[in-house]
Design a protein around this motif. Structure first.
Motif, short mmCIF file in Angstrom:
data_model
loop_
_atom_site.label_atom_id
_atom_site.label_comp_id
_atom_site.label_asym_id
_atom_site.label_seq_id
_atom_site.Cartn_x
_atom_site.Cartn_y
_atom_site.Cartn_z
N CYS A 109 56.53 26.90 16.70
CA CYS A 109 55.88 27.81 15.75
C CYS A 109 54.42 28.06 16.11
O CYS A 109 53.92 29.17 16.00
N ARG A 110 53.74 27.01 16.57
CA ARG A 110 52.33 27.17 16.92
C ARG A 110 52.16 28.03 18.17
O ARG A 110 51.21 28.82 18.27
N ILE A 111 53.05 27.91 19.13
CA ILE A 111 53.00 28.77 20.31
C ILE A 111 53.20 30.23 19.91
O ILE A 111 52.49 31.13 20.38
N LEU A 112 54.17 30.47 19.03
CA LEU A 112 54.39 31.84 18.55
C LEU A 112 53.16 32.37 17.82
O LEU A 112 52.77 33.53 18.00
N GLN A 113 52.52 31.52 17.02
CA GLN A 113 51.30 31.94 16.33
C GLN A 113 50.23 32.33 17.34
O GLN A 113 49.53 33.32 17.16
N GLY A 114 50.06 31.52 18.40
CA GLY A 114 49.05 31.81 19.40
C GLY A 114 49.31 33.12 20.12
O GLY A 114 48.40 33.93 20.31
N ILE A 115 50.56 33.33 20.51
CA ILE A 115 50.93 34.57 21.21
C ILE A 115 50.67 35.78 20.33
O ILE A 115 50.07 36.78 20.75
N LEU A 116 51.08 35.70 19.09
CA LEU A 116 51.01 36.85 18.20
C LEU A 116 49.61 37.08 17.65
O LEU A 116 49.22 38.22 17.37
N THR A 117 48.81 36.03 17.52
CA THR A 117 47.42 36.20 17.11
C THR A 117 46.64 36.96 18.16
O THR A 117 45.84 37.85 17.85
N ALA A 118 46.87 36.61 19.44
CA ALA A 118 46.20 37.33 20.52
C ALA A 118 46.62 38.80 20.55
O ALA A 118 45.81 39.69 20.79
N GLY A 119 47.91 39.04 20.28
CA GLY A 119 48.38 40.43 20.27
C GLY A 119 47.80 41.22 19.12
O GLY A 119 47.60 42.43 19.23
N GLU A 120 47.49 40.55 18.02
CA GLU A 120 46.96 41.24 16.83
C GLU A 120 45.50 41.63 16.98
O GLU A 120 45.11 42.77 16.73
N SER A 121 44.64 40.69 17.38
CA SER A 121 43.19 40.88 17.25
C SER A 121 42.67 42.03 18.10
O SER A 121 41.91 42.88 17.61
N ASP A 122 43.04 42.09 19.37
CA ASP A 122 42.51 43.15 20.24
C ASP A 122 43.10 44.51 19.87
O ASP A 122 42.41 45.53 19.95
N THR A 123 44.36 44.54 19.50
CA THR A 123 44.97 45.82 19.11
C THR A 123 44.32 46.36 17.84
O THR A 123 44.13 47.58 17.70
N VAL A 124 43.97 45.47 16.90
CA VAL A 124 43.28 45.91 15.69
C VAL A 124 41.94 46.55 16.04
O VAL A 124 41.57 47.59 15.49
N ARG A 125 41.21 45.92 16.96
CA ARG A 125 39.91 46.49 17.37
C ARG A 125 40.08 47.91 17.91
O ARG A 125 39.32 48.82 17.58
N ILE A 126 41.08 48.07 18.76
CA ILE A 126 41.30 49.38 19.37
C ILE A 126 41.79 50.38 18.33
O ILE A 126 41.36 51.55 18.31
N PHE A 127 42.67 49.93 17.44
CA PHE A 127 43.18 50.82 16.39
C PHE A 127 42.03 51.31 15.51
O PHE A 127 41.93 52.50 15.19
N ILE A 128 41.13 50.40 15.12
CA ILE A 128 39.99 50.79 14.29
C ILE A 128 39.06 51.71 15.06
O ILE A 128 38.56 52.71 14.53
N PHE A 129 38.82 51.41 16.31
CA PHE A 129 37.95 52.24 17.13
C PHE A 129 38.49 53.66 17.23
O PHE A 129 37.75 54.63 17.08
N GLU A 130 39.78 53.78 17.48
CA GLU A 130 40.35 55.11 17.63
C GLU A 130 40.47 55.85 16.30
O GLU A 130 40.46 57.07 16.26
N SER A 131 40.56 55.10 15.21
CA SER A 131 40.63 55.73 13.89
C SER A 131 39.27 56.18 13.41
O SER A 131 39.15 57.17 12.68
N PHE A 132 38.20 55.46 13.81
CA PHE A 132 36.85 55.75 13.34
C PHE A 132 35.93 56.20 14.48
O PHE A 132 34.72 56.20 14.35
N LEU A 133 36.52 56.59 15.59
CA LEU A 133 35.75 56.94 16.78
C LEU A 133 34.74 58.04 16.52
O LEU A 133 33.65 58.04 17.07
N LYS A 134 35.10 58.97 15.65
CA LYS A 134 34.26 60.14 15.45
C LYS A 134 33.22 59.94 14.35
O LYS A 134 32.58 60.88 13.93
N SER A 135 33.11 58.74 13.83
CA SER A 135 32.14 58.50 12.76
C SER A 135 31.25 57.30 13.07
O SER A 135 30.17 57.45 13.62
N LYS A 136 31.71 56.11 12.73
CA LYS A 136 30.90 54.91 12.89
C LYS A 136 31.71 53.82 13.59
O LYS A 136 32.14 52.83 12.97
#
Length: 427
Positions: free
Chosen positions: A128-155
């Motif tokens: 379970c902890r290995i799965l958490q580690g794999i999926l946490t890494a997949g979440e954090s950077d994708t969220v940054r990019i998703f927010i960047f692309e959603s708010f790229l034209k503002s702030k």
């Protein structure tokens, strides 16, 4: 390329639709880090539940060993979800990762103990902890990019700073949950409730993310994507080696300086140098973390207003001054709370624009892979290792100042990264 630059330079006010995109992303990061940090806060209880209790210290060490294994699984998650995010879309990646985080967290809360099923219990906990580690890494950077692309034209910097803040909110909520568990009449049962609630909240986020559409940038990219861009997984790393090196430097500098000043320093001042007692050191550190968190969106606002590279360089110089003052205090055998708070604030503003600056320089179809690989590599080399290396430097030299010089070296990596960013942009 001209369309890409036009997107970067265009302006657009934050509207209600953009906010609807932001909430599931931010809320998901809070839940993600609640789930991930809760394990560490409840480590002593988990040790008694999932390992033989003949030697509590050994059981705790084994529990932390599983914690470390989860962290080491993050690079695999970064590569896997970097591919998914670039090949199939940010929205799909975020949905899969959130569901994946919810399942192992709930499973930990429902899992039989060592007393019930023997060594199968810690093996399941490790899985379970290995799965958490794999999926946490997949979440954090994708969220940054998703927010960047959603708010790229503002702030973009301010919006991404909210992602950073949400990490600390999640960790703080996990600390509150662990405090509640310890104060409960039956802590050996209460910890299960804390994990199950985390898993249930992950399920809520998974449902919310079904309402999230793909980012405009990625949709535009799909219209022009050819077969070569779809199949060139490893070629991406060769073509973007300079920007990936920059990401390694930025993420290593950011994570390393954070772990030194807000994780290692308090223990160093109390347990090693005996400058502060443990209670005072803990109070200083917790207050510094609060100031650091508050200053993250300030850093994003300043970077949007005055420019990312300018803010990084300016606050690097400020960090150098603060470092000198910290060294003077150490040589005098004391430490000021005010100085720690000022240093933590400068550190937050220095670090906050770095990921956004890297994302800006990567083409849409390569962002997830490049950022994830750079982030994972920088974290492994410089972030989590900072406390260990700093303590080793003190033991090797018996000079109280030398670890602070390593802190300065880590910060300098971020400063160096701004020059690589310029070179990359000119190529």
């Amino acid at each position: 390329m001209s369309t890409y630059l036009a997107l970067i330079n265009s302006k657009k006010k934050i509207n209600v639709a953009s906010l609807r995109l932001l909430f599931p992303a931010i809320f998901g990061t809070i839940v993600e880090y609640y789930d991930y940090a809760l394990y560490g806060f409840c480590a002593s209880l988990l040790a008694s539940q999932f390992f033989p209790t003949d030697d509590p210290t050994v059981a705790l060490l084994k529990t932390f060993g599983i914690f470390l294994t989860g962290s080491l699984a993050k690079p695999l998650g970064a590569l896997l979800f970097g591919f998914i995010g670039d090949r199939f879309g940010r929205s799909i990646s975020l949905k899969i990762s959130m569901l994946g985080i919810a399942i192992p967290t709930t499973a930990i809360g429902l899992m039989p103990t060592y007393q019930e099923i023997g060594w199968i219990a810690p093996c399941l906990l490790l899985l379970c902890r290995i799965l958490q580690g794999i999926l946490t890494a997949g979440e954090s950077d994708t969220v940054r990019i998703f927010i960047f692309e959603s708010f790229l034209k503002s702030k973009p910097c301010f919006a991404n700073s909210l992602s950073n803040v949400s990490i600390f909110v999640g960790i703080y909520l996990a600390s509150l949950a662990s405090a509640w568990v310890m104060a409960a009449e039956d802590p050996n049962f209460a910890w299960r409730i804390a994990f199950i609630i985390g898993g249930m909240m992950g399920g809520v986020v998974f449902w919310l993310r079904f309402t999230v559409s793909e980012t405009v940038d990625y949709v535009e990219h799909l219209k022009t994507r050819n077969s070569q861009s779809r199949n060139g997984f490893f070629k991406v790393f060769v073509d973007n080696k300079r920007i990936i090196l920059t990401a390694i430097l930025f993420c290593g500098a950011s994570g390393g300086t954070y772990h030194f000043y807000l994780v290692f320093l308090g223990k160093y001042l109390s347990s090693v140098l005996d400058i502060l007692d443990s209670e005072t050191a803990s109070r200083y550190t917790s207050t510094a973390v609060l100031i650091y968190t508050v200053c993250l969106p300030i850093g994003g606002f300043l970077a949007d207003r005055f420019g990312l590279v300018r803010i990084i360089k300016t606050f690097f110089y400020g960090l150098c001054v603060a470092l000198g003052l910290n060294i003077m205090m150490i040589l005098a055998g004391q430490m000021s709370l005010g100085l720690m708070l000022v240093t933590a604030g400068i550190l937050a503003i220095f670090q906050d624009p770095m990921c956004t600056l890297v994302i800006q320089r990567i083409e849409v179809g390569e962002r997830c892979r490049c950022l994830s690989f750079g982030h994972a590599t920088g974290s492994i080399l410089f972030s989590g290792s900072a406390p260990f290396i700093s303590l080793w430097l003190w033991q090797s030299t018996e000079n109280a100042v030398v670890p602070f010089l390593y802190f300065g070296l880590l910060a300098s990596m971020g400063f160096l990264g701004t020059f690589l960013i310029k070179s990359s942009a000119q190529e």
